[in-house]
Scaffold this active site. Structure first.
Site, PDB file in Angstrom:
ATOM      1  CG  HIS A  17      -1.938  -1.023   1.327  1.00 36.63           C
ATOM      2  ND1 HIS A  17      -2.065  -1.703   2.451  1.00 36.63           N
ATOM      3  CD2 HIS A  17      -2.900  -1.254   0.584  1.00 36.63           C
ATOM      4  CE1 HIS A  17      -2.945  -2.692   2.272  1.00 36.63           C
ATOM      5  NE2 HIS A  17      -3.674  -2.356   1.160  1.00 36.63           N
ATOM      6  NE  ARG A  90      -3.124  -7.055  -4.484  1.00 31.53           N
ATOM      7  CZ  ARG A  90      -3.825  -7.748  -3.470  1.00 31.53           C
ATOM      8  NH1 ARG A  90      -3.456  -7.850  -2.621  1.00 31.53           N
ATOM      9  NH2 ARG A  90      -5.214  -8.076  -3.978  1.00 31.53           N
TER      10      ARG A  90
END
Ligand code: PNS
Length: 159
Positions: A17, A90
Site C-alpha cells: 500500500h 498486483r
C-alpha cells in the site's frame, strides 16, 4: 490542485500500500488516503486505529492526508473535490473486479480510476496474507512498516 484518493480497508497498511501511496504522492499535489469504515466487515484494527497507523507511516509525506469514510468512495470523492481514484494492481486476478468497480464508478459519477502496477517486490502481498502469516508465528517484518509490525504483534498477542 490535482488531488487523488487512495481508498482501501488498510487492515493493516502494508509496504505494498505504502509503495502505491508514495508513488501517487510523487505524481499528484495531494493524495488522500481514505480508510473505508464498513461496520458489516470484521477487521483486526478499528477504523480509527487504521487511520492512526496510516498517519504514522505517511507522516514524512507533506502531501499525503489520511481520512476515513463510510458509504461510496465516489461520494467521498465528491465531498472532497477529488476527481480520480488511484488503485494498485498486483496481478491479473485483481483486474476483473477492479475494472468492474472502475467502470461502475465512472458511469455513475464521472470519477476516474487510475491503475498503478504494483512493485514486483510486493505483487503477492495483501493485508489478509500478512495477518494470517503473522497469526501463526510467521515473520512479516519485511512486509509492513515498523509501527504496523508493533501494533500487529501486540494485537495478535491479545487474542
Ligand atoms: O482494501 P480493499 O478492501 O480492497 O478496498 C476496497 C474498497 C474499500 C476500496 C472498495 O470496496 C470500496 O470502494 N468500497 C466503498 C463502497 C463503494 O464505493 N462501493 C462501490 C464500488 S463500485
Amino acid at each position: 490542485m490535482r488531488r487523488v484518493v487512495c481508498p482501501g480497508s488498510f487492515d493493516p497498511v502494508t509496504n505494498g500500500h505504502l509503495d502505491i501511496i508514495t508513488r501517487a504522492a510523487d505524481l499528484y499535489d495531494e493524495v488522500v488516503v481514505a480508510v473505508a469504515r464498513n461496520p458489516s466487515k470484521t477487521s483486526l484494527f478499528t477504523a480509527a486505529e487504521r487511520v492512526e497507523l496510516l498517519r504514522e507511516v505517511t507522516k514524512k509525506y507533506d502531501n499525503v492526508r489520511v481520512d476515513s469514510f463510510e458509504g461510496l468512495t465516489v461520494d467521498f470523492c465528491k465531498a472532497n473535490g477529488i476527481s480520480a481514484i488511484v488503485k494498485g494492481l498486483r496481478a491479473v486476478s485483481d483486474f476483473d473486479y477492479e475494472m468492474q468497480m472502475a467502470q461502475m464508478n465512472y458511469s455513475q459519477s464521472g470519477v476516474e480510476t487510475l491503475f498503478m502496477t504494483t512493485n514486483p517486490l510486493y505483487a503477492f502481498l495483501s493485508s489478509s496474507l500478512v495477518k494470517d502469516f503473522a497469526k501463526y508465528g510467521g515473520d512479516v517484518s519485511g512486509l509492513v512498516p515498523g509501527p504496523v509490525l508493533t501494533a500487529l504483534t501486540s494485537r495478535l498477542a491479545e487474542s
